[in-house]
Design a protein around this motif. Structure first.
Motif, PDB file in Angstrom:
ATOM      1  N   ARG A 130      26.357   0.071  20.111  1.00  0.00           N
ATOM      2  CA  ARG A 130      27.282   0.633  19.124  1.00  0.00           C
ATOM      3  C   ARG A 130      27.187  -0.161  17.821  1.00  0.00           C
ATOM      4  O   ARG A 130      27.228   0.406  16.735  1.00  0.00           O
ATOM      5  N   LEU A 131      27.056  -1.464  17.968  1.00  0.00           N
ATOM      6  CA  LEU A 131      26.928  -2.311  16.776  1.00  0.00           C
ATOM      7  C   LEU A 131      25.622  -1.988  16.047  1.00  0.00           C
ATOM      8  O   LEU A 131      25.596  -1.820  14.825  1.00  0.00           O
ATOM      9  N   ARG A 132      24.532  -1.865  16.832  1.00  0.00           N
ATOM     10  CA  ARG A 132      23.204  -1.597  16.234  1.00  0.00           C
ATOM     11  C   ARG A 132      23.175  -0.268  15.500  1.00  0.00           C
ATOM     12  O   ARG A 132      22.590  -0.142  14.439  1.00  0.00           O
ATOM     13  N   THR A 133      23.825   0.747  16.077  1.00  0.00           N
ATOM     14  CA  THR A 133      23.739   2.089  15.494  1.00  0.00           C
ATOM     15  C   THR A 133      24.798   2.325  14.424  1.00  0.00           C
ATOM     16  O   THR A 133      24.835   3.389  13.807  1.00  0.00           O
ATOM     17  N   GLY A 134      25.708   1.354  14.251  1.00  0.00           N
ATOM     18  CA  GLY A 134      26.767   1.536  13.257  1.00  0.00           C
ATOM     19  C   GLY A 134      27.912   2.398  13.755  1.00  0.00           C
ATOM     20  O   GLY A 134      28.768   2.825  12.968  1.00  0.00           O
ATOM     21  N   ALA A 135      27.960   2.653  15.064  1.00  0.00           N
ATOM     22  CA  ALA A 135      29.057   3.469  15.615  1.00  0.00           C
ATOM     23  C   ALA A 135      30.374   2.704  15.602  1.00  0.00           C
ATOM     24  O   ALA A 135      31.448   3.300  15.642  1.00  0.00           O
ATOM     25  N   GLY A 136      30.279   1.388  15.543  1.00  0.00           N
ATOM     26  CA  GLY A 136      31.519   0.615  15.525  1.00  0.00           C
ATOM     27  C   GLY A 136      31.253  -0.872  15.490  1.00  0.00           C
ATOM     28  O   GLY A 136      30.098  -1.324  15.508  1.00  0.00           O
ATOM     29  N   TYR A 137      32.358  -1.625  15.404  1.00  0.00           N
ATOM     30  CA  TYR A 137      32.296  -3.081  15.471  1.00  0.00           C
ATOM     31  C   TYR A 137      33.100  -3.514  16.686  1.00  0.00           C
ATOM     32  O   TYR A 137      34.327  -3.616  16.599  1.00  0.00           O
ATOM     33  N   PRO A 138      32.446  -3.727  17.828  1.00  0.00           N
ATOM     34  CA  PRO A 138      33.177  -4.161  19.016  1.00  0.00           C
ATOM     35  C   PRO A 138      33.262  -5.686  19.070  1.00  0.00           C
ATOM     36  O   PRO A 138      32.246  -6.364  18.920  1.00  0.00           O
ATOM     37  N   PHE A 139      34.458  -6.221  19.264  1.00  0.00           N
ATOM     38  CA  PHE A 139      34.644  -7.674  19.322  1.00  0.00           C
ATOM     39  C   PHE A 139      35.288  -8.087  20.634  1.00  0.00           C
ATOM     40  O   PHE A 139      36.087  -7.348  21.211  1.00  0.00           O
ATOM     41  N   CYS A 140      34.958  -9.301  21.037  1.00  0.00           N
ATOM     42  CA  CYS A 140      35.695  -9.964  22.104  1.00  0.00           C
ATOM     43  C   CYS A 140      36.835 -10.743  21.432  1.00  0.00           C
ATOM     44  O   CYS A 140      36.615 -11.416  20.426  1.00  0.00           O
ATOM     45  N   VAL A 141      38.039 -10.608  21.980  1.00  0.00           N
ATOM     46  CA  VAL A 141      39.164 -11.430  21.514  1.00  0.00           C
ATOM     47  C   VAL A 141      39.132 -12.716  22.331  1.00  0.00           C
ATOM     48  O   VAL A 141      39.208 -12.682  23.562  1.00  0.00           O
ATOM     49  N   ALA A 142      38.997 -13.839  21.631  1.00  0.00           N
ATOM     50  CA  ALA A 142      38.853 -15.116  22.339  1.00  0.00           C
ATOM     51  C   ALA A 142      39.935 -16.090  21.895  1.00  0.00           C
ATOM     52  O   ALA A 142      40.473 -15.981  20.784  1.00  0.00           O
ATOM     53  N   ASP A 143      40.258 -17.016  22.794  1.00  0.00           N
ATOM     54  CA  ASP A 143      41.190 -18.090  22.451  1.00  0.00           C
ATOM     55  C   ASP A 143      40.558 -18.929  21.333  1.00  0.00           C
ATOM     56  O   ASP A 143      39.402 -19.354  21.452  1.00  0.00           O
ATOM     57  N   ARG A 144      41.322 -19.179  20.305  1.00  0.00           N
ATOM     58  CA  ARG A 144      40.793 -19.875  19.132  1.00  0.00           C
ATOM     59  C   ARG A 144      40.322 -21.296  19.478  1.00  0.00           C
ATOM     60  O   ARG A 144      39.348 -21.785  18.911  1.00  0.00           O
ATOM     61  N   ALA A 149      37.572 -15.798  26.823  1.00  0.00           N
ATOM     62  CA  ALA A 149      37.735 -14.377  26.515  1.00  0.00           C
ATOM     63  C   ALA A 149      39.096 -13.897  27.008  1.00  0.00           C
ATOM     64  O   ALA A 149      39.478 -14.141  28.161  1.00  0.00           O
ATOM     65  N   LEU A 150      39.832 -13.195  26.124  1.00  0.00           N
ATOM     66  CA  LEU A 150      41.176 -12.725  26.457  1.00  0.00           C
ATOM     67  C   LEU A 150      41.251 -11.202  26.503  1.00  0.00           C
ATOM     68  O   LEU A 150      42.100 -10.647  27.203  1.00  0.00           O
ATOM     69  N   GLY A 151      40.385 -10.540  25.725  1.00  0.00           N
ATOM     70  CA  GLY A 151      40.465  -9.085  25.643  1.00  0.00           C
ATOM     71  C   GLY A 151      39.423  -8.523  24.706  1.00  0.00           C
ATOM     72  O   GLY A 151      38.418  -9.187  24.401  1.00  0.00           O
ATOM     73  N   THR A 152      39.677  -7.310  24.255  1.00  0.00           N
ATOM     74  CA  THR A 152      38.732  -6.618  23.371  1.00  0.00           C
ATOM     75  C   THR A 152      39.475  -6.076  22.148  1.00  0.00           C
ATOM     76  O   THR A 152      40.671  -5.777  22.231  1.00  0.00           O
ATOM     77  N   ALA A 153      38.762  -5.947  21.050  1.00  0.00           N
ATOM     78  CA  ALA A 153      39.318  -5.289  19.856  1.00  0.00           C
ATOM     79  C   ALA A 153      38.143  -4.743  19.081  1.00  0.00           C
ATOM     80  O   ALA A 153      37.122  -5.425  18.948  1.00  0.00           O
ATOM     81  N   GLY A 154      38.266  -3.533  18.595  1.00  0.00           N
ATOM     82  CA  GLY A 154      37.118  -2.973  17.887  1.00  0.00           C
ATOM     83  C   GLY A 154      37.488  -1.873  16.922  1.00  0.00           C
ATOM     84  O   GLY A 154      38.559  -1.266  17.009  1.00  0.00           O
ATOM     85  N   LEU A 155      36.570  -1.666  15.986  1.00  0.00           N
ATOM     86  CA  LEU A 155      36.678  -0.539  15.056  1.00  0.00           C
ATOM     87  C   LEU A 155      35.668   0.518  15.473  1.00  0.00           C
ATOM     88  O   LEU A 155      34.541   0.188  15.854  1.00  0.00           O
ATOM     89  N   ASN A 156      36.086   1.775  15.385  1.00  0.00           N
ATOM     90  CA  ASN A 156      35.199   2.893  15.722  1.00  0.00           C
ATOM     91  C   ASN A 156      35.062   3.794  14.509  1.00  0.00           C
ATOM     92  O   ASN A 156      36.062   4.167  13.899  1.00  0.00           O
ATOM     93  N   PHE A 157      33.815   4.134  14.212  1.00  0.00           N
ATOM     94  CA  PHE A 157      33.555   5.022  13.079  1.00  0.00           C
ATOM     95  C   PHE A 157      33.062   6.348  13.624  1.00  0.00           C
ATOM     96  O   PHE A 157      31.919   6.445  14.067  1.00  0.00           O
ATOM     97  N   THR A 158      33.920   7.371  13.585  1.00  0.00           N
ATOM     98  CA  THR A 158      33.439   8.668  14.051  1.00  0.00           C
ATOM     99  C   THR A 158      32.860   9.474  12.885  1.00  0.00           C
ATOM    100  O   THR A 158      31.945  10.268  13.071  1.00  0.00           O
ATOM    101  N   ALA A 159      33.390   9.244  11.690  1.00  0.00           N
ATOM    102  CA  ALA A 159      32.866   9.934  10.495  1.00  0.00           C
ATOM    103  C   ALA A 159      32.784   8.896   9.383  1.00  0.00           C
ATOM    104  O   ALA A 159      33.686   8.801   8.550  1.00  0.00           O
ATOM    105  N   PRO A 160      31.707   8.089   9.363  1.00  0.00           N
ATOM    106  CA  PRO A 160      31.634   6.940   8.459  1.00  0.00           C
ATOM    107  C   PRO A 160      31.886   7.277   6.986  1.00  0.00           C
ATOM    108  O   PRO A 160      32.484   6.484   6.263  1.00  0.00           O
ATOM    109  N   ALA A 161      31.456   8.454   6.547  1.00  0.00           N
ATOM    110  CA  ALA A 161      31.622   8.788   5.125  1.00  0.00           C
ATOM    111  C   ALA A 161      33.073   9.071   4.751  1.00  0.00           C
ATOM    112  O   ALA A 161      33.411   9.179   3.571  1.00  0.00           O
TER     113      ALA A 161
END
Ligand SMILES: CC(C)(COP(=O)(O)OP(=O)(O)OC[C@H]1O[C@@H](n2cnc3c(N)ncnc32)[C@H](O)[C@@H]1OP(=O)(O)O)[C@@H](O)C(=O)NCCC(=O)NCCS
Length: 179
Positions: free
Chosen positions: A52-66, A71-83
């Motif tokens: 997904r990151l490679r194709t630009g479909a989104g930015y998936p992140f691991c939520v980690a303890d600072r 690893a605590l969880g996940t958080a991400g942005l999804n682009f269904t219509a980038p324009a």
């Protein structure tokens, strides 16, 4: 980075957190992590996130303890219509790390990151009305409720209503190319 958490790229060592996350009955209905994921299932999920990151479909992140980087969880942005200048955001916290506001901190960090993405004007959240923990997360992170989308999508085999929350780019923050 915000509060006690930091967003980072996923790593194969995050499989244990993903496997625990997959025991939550709701999580598999809103993403591609299968219920009670095996180690291979979790590794395949990580591959999909990298894709997904490679194709630009989104930015998936691991939520980690600072501090510890656990690893605590996940958080991400999804682009269904980038324009469109819009993205949707998703988040989850592994069951044993819940109850201390991790998702709200992750969502603040994710939203700050969103404003570094050129052209992104608006981040949306779609939340089922019963999901009080997610509603509180959205409100704590400064998102505003915009309405109820009736019969918006199918989850777990049935049509469900969704609350729409959104944040819009602050007028004093311009996107840069360093995202
Ligand atoms: C939503 C989720 C990420 C929140 O995790 P978290 O950050 O640990 O959330 P917390 O347990 O700290 O709860 C956040 C807030 O909701 C409140 N809350 C949690 N469960 C609640 C419940 N059942 N009833 C009422 N309030 C509740 C907490 O008291 C807290 O309130 P506060 O901000 O006033 O202190 C987590 O529950 C999860 O991963 N759920 C499954 C995936 C999911 O639903 N993702 C969102 C899809 S839209």
């Amino acid at each position: 980075m915000f509060g006690d958490v930091r967003l980072r790229m996923f790593d194969d060592r995050d499989v244990d957190m993903l496997r625990e996350l997959s025991t939550d009955p709701y999580v598999p209905t809103i993403g591609t992590l299968p219920s009670h994921a095996s180690r291979d299932d979790a590794l395949a999920y990580l591959q999909r996130q990298r894709q997904r990151l490679r194709t630009g479909a989104g930015y998936p992140f691991c939520v980690a303890d600072r501090v510890t980087d656990e690893a605590l969880g996940t958080a991400g942005l999804n682009f269904t219509a980038p324009a469109s200048g819009r993205a949707s955001a998703g988040y989850s916290v592994a069951p044993r790390h819940r109850g201390r506001g991790v998702a709200a901190q992750a969502l603040v960090a994710l939203t700050r990151f969103a404003w570094t993405v050129p052209g992104l004007a608006r981040v949306e959240l779609y939340i089922e009305p019963w999901n009080v923990a997610s509603v509180r997360t959205a409100e704590r992170a400064g998102y505003e409720r915009e309405g109820l989308l009736r019969s918006h999508q199918e989850i777990g085999g049935r049509r469900v209503d969704m609350l729409l929350y959104a944040a819009i780019r602050p007028s004093n923050v311009s996107g840069n190319a360093g995202a």
